[in-house]
Scaffold this active site. Structure first.
Site, short mmCIF file in Angstrom:
data_model
loop_
_atom_site.label_atom_id
_atom_site.label_comp_id
_atom_site.label_asym_id
_atom_site.label_seq_id
_atom_site.Cartn_x
_atom_site.Cartn_y
_atom_site.Cartn_z
N GLU A 199 -41.21 -10.04 9.37
CA GLU A 199 -40.17 -10.27 8.36
C GLU A 199 -40.45 -9.53 7.06
O GLU A 199 -39.56 -9.32 6.25
CB GLU A 199 -40.03 -11.77 8.09
CG GLU A 199 -39.43 -12.53 9.27
CD GLU A 199 -39.30 -14.02 8.98
OE1 GLU A 199 -39.02 -14.37 7.82
OE2 GLU A 199 -39.47 -14.82 9.92
N TYR A 204 -46.62 2.25 22.29
CA TYR A 204 -46.44 2.69 20.91
C TYR A 204 -45.81 4.08 20.91
O TYR A 204 -46.43 5.06 21.35
CB TYR A 204 -47.76 2.71 20.15
CG TYR A 204 -48.36 1.34 19.91
CD1 TYR A 204 -47.62 0.17 20.09
CD2 TYR A 204 -49.68 1.20 19.47
CE1 TYR A 204 -48.17 -1.07 19.86
CE2 TYR A 204 -50.23 -0.05 19.23
CZ TYR A 204 -49.48 -1.17 19.43
OH TYR A 204 -50.03 -2.43 19.20
N PHE A 246 -42.32 -13.16 11.75
CA PHE A 246 -42.50 -12.22 12.85
C PHE A 246 -41.89 -10.90 12.41
O PHE A 246 -40.72 -10.62 12.61
CB PHE A 246 -41.82 -12.75 14.12
CG PHE A 246 -42.16 -11.96 15.37
CD1 PHE A 246 -43.43 -12.05 15.91
CD2 PHE A 246 -41.22 -11.15 15.97
CE1 PHE A 246 -43.76 -11.33 17.07
CE2 PHE A 246 -41.54 -10.43 17.12
CZ PHE A 246 -42.81 -10.52 17.67
N SER A 295 -50.96 -7.50 12.33
CA SER A 295 -50.07 -7.75 11.20
C SER A 295 -50.73 -8.67 10.16
O SER A 295 -50.19 -9.70 9.78
CB SER A 295 -48.75 -8.37 11.67
OG SER A 295 -47.97 -7.45 12.38
#
Length: 306
Positions: free
Chosen positions: A224, A52, A222, A216
């Protein structure tokens, strides 16, 4: 904050984890406010990964929280390793040990509460993983271990060689990305929904006492986009807004409450960098949707019961 046990670890953790993937995208003052808000709310489980921000996110977190030995004992830190950006996935003993050392240095801590293997490595040698985990555990550098984005057979292969139990599996899951749930409704049917794409990971994790950490939880596809407020999901948003009004909370809280209503006892990982939205997320832990409300949201998302 309501708590659950993380897998077989016996470690009580907040039912909502604070994801730090984008903490490098906000100003230091905002980051300080986000972390302080999380601690004030009892959301003291922070999710990281060595990739990250190419490690910068871990360093920023340690800086803004003012890491010290006294504070360290009041928080829970999870990080992930195994991705070499743009090149490969690497579960070798050497890479795991080097990655953890890097995370510990950046996070200014002597240990991680949880280490997850990030994205399955096609060349994994489970004996090497076992050696790395054993060394890290014996040295007191990692307390518990888990995986991310793995199916049942991959987990079983690792567990065959590990002395430590796999306590968590971080998987993409949201109202609009719920194939691991929908497949269970279409057993022995010929439609596309009946196709098992994850090896039955949901039931496997429940059987093996492995906590699923949805990542998510507000995204569709994915990465989007976010389904809340999206014109692509009018019926879903109408239903979520209706239920949110009933409980006097935001749609954000209802989207997470839908996940938390599942008896698998998920631990969703938020990704927001806004303190106010984190407060909305944490509100979800105070809500228990009825069976009818859960199914109403499910059907509004476009799923069909056989």
């Amino acid at each position: 904050m309501r708590k659950i046990n993380l897998g077989k670890s016996g470690l009580p953790v907040p039912t909502i984890a604070v994801g730090c993937m984008r903490i490098n995208t906000i100003e230091k003052k905002e980051a300080e406010g986000l972390v302080k808000t999380a601690l004030d709310l009892g959301a003291n489980f922070f999710d990281h990964a060595d990739v990250y921000g190419n490690g910068v996110c871990e360093s920023i977190f340690a800086d803004v929280i003012g890491m010290n030995s006294s504070l360290r004992e009041k928080i829970l830190i999870q990080s992930k390793c195994g991705i070499v950006p743009g090149k490969m996935f690497d579960f070798s003993r050497e890479h795991i040990l080097e990655s953890v050392e890097g995370s510990l240095k950046r996070l200014k801590t002597d240990y991680l509460d949880v280490l997850l293997l990030h994205r399955p490595d096609g060349l994994v040698e489970p004996e090497e993983v076992a050696e790395a985990f054993g060394a890290l555990h014996a040295a007191g550098k990692v307390r518990y271990f888990g995986v991310s984005n793995q199916n049942p057979r991959q987990i079983q292969l690792l567990q065959k060689f590990l002395r430590q139990p796999i306590v968590a599996n971080q998987l993409q899951l949201s109202i609009t990305n719920a194939s691991m749930i929908t497949a269970g409704f279409h057993v022995n049917m010929s439609d596309d929904t009946a196709v098992g794409r994850d090896g039955g990971i949901l039931d496997f994790c429940r059987l093996e006492d492995i906590t699923i950490q949805p990542w998510s939880p507000f995204q569709y596809g994915f990465f989007e986009g976010v389904f809340l407020g999206s014109p692509k999901f009018p019926k879903l948003n109408e239903k979520i807004n209706e239920i949110a009004k009933k409980y006097a909370v935001s749609p954000t809280a209802i989207a997470l409450a839908w996940l938390l209503r599942h008896p698998a006892r998920f631990q969703p990982v938020t990704g927001t960098m806004k303190a106010e939205r984190l407060k909305e997320c944490v509100k979800a832990a105070e809500i228990t949707l009825s069976r009818e409300e859960w199914y109403e949201i499910f059907l509004a998302a476009g799923y069909v019961l056989p």
